[in-house]
Design an enzyme around this catalytic site. Sequence first.
Site, PDB file in Angstrom:
ATOM      1  CG  ASP A 180      -2.089   0.827   1.162  1.00  0.00           C
ATOM      2  OD1 ASP A 180      -2.268   1.488   0.135  1.00  0.00           O
ATOM      3  OD2 ASP A 180      -2.877   0.835   2.131  1.00  0.00           O
TER       4      ASP A 180
ATOM      5  CG  ASP B 154      -9.380   4.296   0.504  1.00  0.00           C
ATOM      6  OD1 ASP B 154      -8.647   3.651  -0.259  1.00  0.00           O
ATOM      7  OD2 ASP B 154      -8.939   5.005   1.430  1.00  0.00           O
TER       8      ASP B 154
END
Length: 858
Positions: free
Chosen positions: A177, A235
């Site tokens: 990430d 997201d």
Amino acid sequence: MRKSKFKPKAPFGWKSATAALMGLALVGGLAAGGVQPAQALDNGLALTPPMGWNSWNQVRCYGLNETMVKATADAMAANGMAAAGYEYVVVDDCWQGGRGTDGVLFSHPDRFPSGMKALGDYIHSKGLKFGIYGVPGTETCANFWDSYPIYGLGSLNHEQQDADTFATWGVDYLKYDWCRADETDQLKRPAAFGKMRDALKATGRNIAYGISEYGVTEPWTWGADVANLWRTTHDIAPNWGSITGIINSQAELSPYARPGAWNDPDMLQVGNGSLTADENRSHFGMWAMLAAPLFAGTDLTKLPAETVKTITNREVIGVNQDPLGKQAVRVSNANGLQVWAKPLSGGDIGVALFNTTGATATVGSTVTQVNGQGSYSVRSLWDGVDVANTSSSFSATVPSHGTAILRLTPGEKPGLPTTPSVSGQLSLAAGESGTLEVSVRNGGTAPLTGASLQFGTASGLTLPTAAVPVATVAPGSTAKVSVPVTAAATAGGSIAVPVTLTSGTSSYAFQLGVEVRLPDTAYVSDLAWISSSNGWGPLERDKAVGDKAANDGPALKLAGITYPKGLGANSPASVKVNVGAQCTTFQAVIGIDDDVKARAATDKVVPRSTFEVYADGKLVSNTTIAMDTNSPTTISVDVSGAQIIELRNALVGTANTASWHAWADWADAKLICGVVPVEPTTPATSDPATTPATSDPATTPSTTPATTPATTPSTSGPVAGSTTTAAAGVIVANNVYRGTAITFKGTGFLPGEVVSGTVFSEPTDIGSVTADAHGNVSIGWIVPENFATGEHKIVLTGADSERTLVGIFNVLTTGQTGTGDLASTGTNTNALWAAASVMALLGVGIVIGNRRRAGLHS
């Protein structure tokens, strides 16, 4: 990982037979042409989209511990998920306890007292695989967003050490990430992600690799060389707005997905937040269609039976896991109803009928629109039942926010009903009225009686509001219905017309096509927009951006010059217009509006913006303008053959450059469109045996020979996408890439005549369409990915007049460039045709100078 915080119905009602969305194939391609994909990561893993569970959407950071991970593995093995294909158990951020004096990562001793090696062994004992989380910089996302107090957990300068540690623990999957690594450690994405790729390879262990940088640098353009999957979006949140926004953002990414390399629209929120049962099915079904990784993110120990049924539906999962590895393409998007198509192995086609509206709706499509040929049986995958045979159309009644997932299989199955079909098209100018000739064909074995057509709303068109009756249609026969249509002055391009055919208790959804011709010069501010967005207030027509209300800004002014026409934008901004492949050139003067200078000086910033032009989703022009650094610039962009033109302004730089000051103007923004009628040419030879002795002047054009028009290009070789008359009445086009859509158009047929299209050189039936009141036709077709390269002949043949139109197109593979003129191999089987009409292949941009050449509009 997170970049920001965010604090049941009956099965689909199927018609007794199913219906059509588009009798005329104004088709979007199932793969974009001209894409140059990177070489896929060659680790032999994730040949189908990976499936599993990830901890983040369920417990975020502070709810993560060894007990709940083991309970999840137990549940996955017991509730049918493992048997359905879910295999990875991924421990996300906040598992880390720190680094030892030797630099080796260790797990949090309170949360994971047994250690990660023991956890991996437990997961493996359940027949599952172990996944873990890491970052390329020094900080994890939880350090920044969740105040996780342990630092130094990132893999920067520890890449090989961490990869070796993961391998020792038995890790099978790594989620890597980004987490602000550009801000905290000044890293560059491809290089930083590439270091871990190399480190994982050096371990000698098979570890699937997923990277996440939220789509910021368009990782689909470079990710395949680095990882097995890459995040494409911001997201995901557990609400309908987030789900639909992400689905819409994936519409142009299909060319980048393939076995071992997947677009990742983020983890599943099925069963979380405010999502209803229908929304859960839409979410899961669309992720399946998108060939997306399927990582559940909810408490598997407490899943309701309905949710388990949704996420373990073997047939829907089969669409996701199809070994062909294709991602679905959206082939229709009108009035909140979307149709997506996904090629499957064995010639099957996956179809999603997606209803984003607030009411139940009948959603339909056609075999042609989803890139099929011939007859198919249609199966509803949520219900697990076969519903119809069709060679034309199909539909389903879909609840609000619901999605029907279908599988079309070549051939017919005994005992299933055969669907009727509705087709028709009309071409008229903006502000003009005309008659849409609709054909209703009965493909069943019983008469179609008491039928009627009910038209829905089509932006820019005035249509009948009352039901239009249809005469009884015998089996195998066709009835004709004339429908008045008026185009608004602001209308333009190819407009989808929704219509429902009702007969007794059965109804079928269709979508017809009306093409509204644009003027020779069309200002973008005068046209109807498909969509628009703006960084501050609305995107303005013929004004600069003001406050948050529409039409409240000052005049458009660049370098002291005021422009009466144009668009006022504030980055990030976007506007899309439908031009129906009618325009050749987009022109504008671009720059930062003078009105923002005073504010910029006060704030000591330099406003800047990119000015991007997209043609059918492909970037064709990109210019960055900074006030006082770059003068206003005039751009002229080739948009030949494009159905949809998008103008987009993107943010430039970081927050410190105050990009939101960029009052970005598209001054004098206009499209050069229009059609030049083509004069017919004298045929080289004619066969008197095929030429009628007499002709009906009402339906047969004059046979008087004509000379070659003066607008014919020089034989020195046309520019890419241009045309030349290679033989009498034959139009030749270059640069038709595999996977792209072409629209074949012609005129001179009998009104209402059924006209069939065939690729003669490689026998392919591209469907049929009914000629309009003027004898015009338009048939859309997508060049298959496996179609032979080189020259091909296309033939349009009328069923009644036997009139034949012939054209040539050249198929290229990705990366090839068409050069020079094509040799003509076409001939006319009807001598009358040569003096009557010319066929134009509009989908590839037929340009002569700045005008498109076609025989459709005379």
